[in-house]
Scaffold this active site. Structure first.
Site, PDB file in Angstrom:
ATOM      1  N   THR A  48      11.894   2.482  -3.315  1.00 29.80           N
ATOM      2  CA  THR A  48      12.740   3.489  -3.950  1.00 29.80           C
ATOM      3  C   THR A  48      13.972   2.856  -4.581  1.00 29.80           C
ATOM      4  O   THR A  48      14.528   3.382  -5.549  1.00 29.80           O
ATOM      5  CB  THR A  48      13.150   4.557  -2.921  1.00 29.80           C
ATOM      6  OG1 THR A  48      11.974   5.065  -2.279  1.00 29.80           O
ATOM      7  CG2 THR A  48      13.890   5.710  -3.574  1.00 29.80           C
ATOM      8  N   TYR A 136       6.922  -4.079   6.505  1.00 36.91           N
ATOM      9  CA  TYR A 136       6.809  -2.933   5.602  1.00 36.91           C
ATOM     10  C   TYR A 136       5.375  -2.931   5.082  1.00 36.91           C
ATOM     11  O   TYR A 136       5.002  -3.775   4.276  1.00 36.91           O
ATOM     12  CB  TYR A 136       7.823  -3.102   4.473  1.00 36.91           C
ATOM     13  CG  TYR A 136       7.868  -1.985   3.433  1.00 36.91           C
ATOM     14  CD1 TYR A 136       7.139  -0.812   3.568  1.00 36.91           C
ATOM     15  CD2 TYR A 136       8.678  -2.120   2.303  1.00 36.91           C
ATOM     16  CE1 TYR A 136       7.209   0.191   2.618  1.00 36.91           C
ATOM     17  CE2 TYR A 136       8.758  -1.127   1.344  1.00 36.91           C
ATOM     18  CZ  TYR A 136       8.017   0.023   1.504  1.00 36.91           C
ATOM     19  OH  TYR A 136       8.082   1.008   0.555  1.00 36.91           O
ATOM     20  N   LYS A 163       7.684  -0.309   9.097  1.00 33.84           N
ATOM     21  CA  LYS A 163       7.670   0.916   8.301  1.00 33.84           C
ATOM     22  C   LYS A 163       6.287   1.005   7.688  1.00 33.84           C
ATOM     23  O   LYS A 163       5.865   0.123   6.939  1.00 33.84           O
ATOM     24  CB  LYS A 163       8.725   0.888   7.194  1.00 33.84           C
ATOM     25  CG  LYS A 163       8.640   2.119   6.289  1.00 33.84           C
ATOM     26  CD  LYS A 163       9.315   1.922   4.947  1.00 33.84           C
ATOM     27  CE  LYS A 163       9.035   3.125   4.046  1.00 33.84           C
ATOM     28  NZ  LYS A 163       9.537   2.928   2.664  1.00 33.84           N
ATOM     29  N   VAL A 207      11.463   6.795   7.026  1.00 29.84           N
ATOM     30  CA  VAL A 207      12.231   6.234   5.909  1.00 29.84           C
ATOM     31  C   VAL A 207      11.891   7.087   4.676  1.00 29.84           C
ATOM     32  O   VAL A 207      11.082   6.697   3.846  1.00 29.84           O
ATOM     33  CB  VAL A 207      11.878   4.751   5.690  1.00 29.84           C
ATOM     34  CG1 VAL A 207      12.676   4.163   4.537  1.00 29.84           C
ATOM     35  CG2 VAL A 207      12.133   3.945   6.964  1.00 29.84           C
TER      36      VAL A 207
END
Length: 314
Positions: A48, A136, A163, A207
């Site tokens: 993002t 991630y 994540k 998240v």
């Protein structure tokens, strides 16, 4: 170093004025907005945050400025994923110097990598890192879906969490089962609608990109899940569904998610909506539709209206 990674950790956008200049006032307003929303941490330079579209210099300045504004009020994790080990280590050093708490590592992108190659890469990289790290899992961007065995290998190398943005609920449950007896390892979901189920079955939080715009909504959803408040979960989940429908799904390009969040932030007066190349911000027609949809959400849901009482929407 003990870091309690839990709750809502927004992957914040990188407010920009142009390709080479950070929107500093926008960055300050964004951080104050989400901290006031009660978030439990902040993730810099994630998907993002357009990390892969930014020059090393802009990334470094962003880390430094963001950490200075946050000023240890919440834990800060910094994405350092790169196709170059040197690039990753440069970002890691800046993160450490700026006062960040942990690093985030995904699979180096572009060339596909096998599970064993990634473990070998971690064996090489992690001893050189100046801060703790978490994984991630983002197979949609990296071409590799980290297996549970690979995550276990990373844990042995010191990983403090993961994540998961695979969008695979079964995989998320498998991770939570694998690490249910390891309280020092945080399984955090990246798919917003998975938050209640994830927390119910042992996950530590989420998240969510939407927490850039609606931090209190996601904090309240997390707290409802922790408290097993089914009525509140149902009500807030409906709001999150509408956010996805009314905000994230404007436009037809795969880049619409980042564009929509930045556009919404500009509508509520937080920061500029400039998007780094190779992409561009929404055109006027799309922005006007998003503005209409956002005002509709504000008027429909008291929870959202309360979040924006102190903000001026345009």
């Amino acid at each position: 170093m003990n870091i309690d990674l839990h709750g809502i950790i927004p992957p914040i956008v990188t407010p920009l004025k142009n390709e080479n200049e950070i929107d500093e006032q926008g960055l300050k307003q964004l951080i104050e907005h989400i901290v006031a929303g009660g978030v439990h941490g902040i993730f810099l330079l994630g998907t993002t945050g357009e990390a892969t579209s930014l020059s090393y210099q802009v990334r470094k300045e962003f880390i430094e400025k963001a950490c200075l504004i946050i000023n240890n009020r919440v834990p800060v994790v910094v994405g350092i994923t790169d196709t170059s080990v040197r690039g990753s280590l440069e970002m890691a050093a800046v993160a450490k110097k700026s006062g960040a708490d942990a690093l985030v590592i995904s699979t180096p992108y572009y060339l596909p990598m096998s599970q064993q190659e990634f473990v070998n890469y971690l064996n090489y990289l992690t001893p050189k890192l100046p801060l703790p790290f978490l994984l991630y899992n983002m197979p949609g961007c990296t071409k590799m879906h980290m297996s549970v065995e690979t995550v276990k290998a990373a844990y042995q190398l010191g990983a403090i969490g993961i994540k998961d943005s695979s969008g695979d609920m079964g995989y998320l449950y498998a991770l939570q089962e694998a690490f249910k007896n390891n309280p020092d390892f945080s399984v955090i979901c990246g798919t917003e609608l998975f938050l209640p189920e994830s927390v119910t079955f042992g996950g530590k939080g989420a998240v969510p990109g939407g927490a850039n715009i609606f931090p209190k909504i996601f904090v309240n959803l997390y707290e409802a899940a922790v408290n097993n408040d089914l009525n509140k979960i149902s009500k807030l989940r409906e709001i999150v569904i509408q956010i996805e429908k009314k905000i994230y799904n404007i436009g037809k390009d795969n880049s619409k998610y980042i564009k929509s969040i930045k556009c919404a932030l500009s509508v509520i007066g937080i920061c500029d909506d400039f998007v780094a190349q190779p992409f561009e911000r929404f055109e006027k027609k799309e922005c006007d539709l998003l503005r209409t949809n956002l005002h509709e959400l504000i008027e429909t849901y008291p929870e959202i209206k309360a979040e924006f009482n102190t903000l001026k929407t345009t």
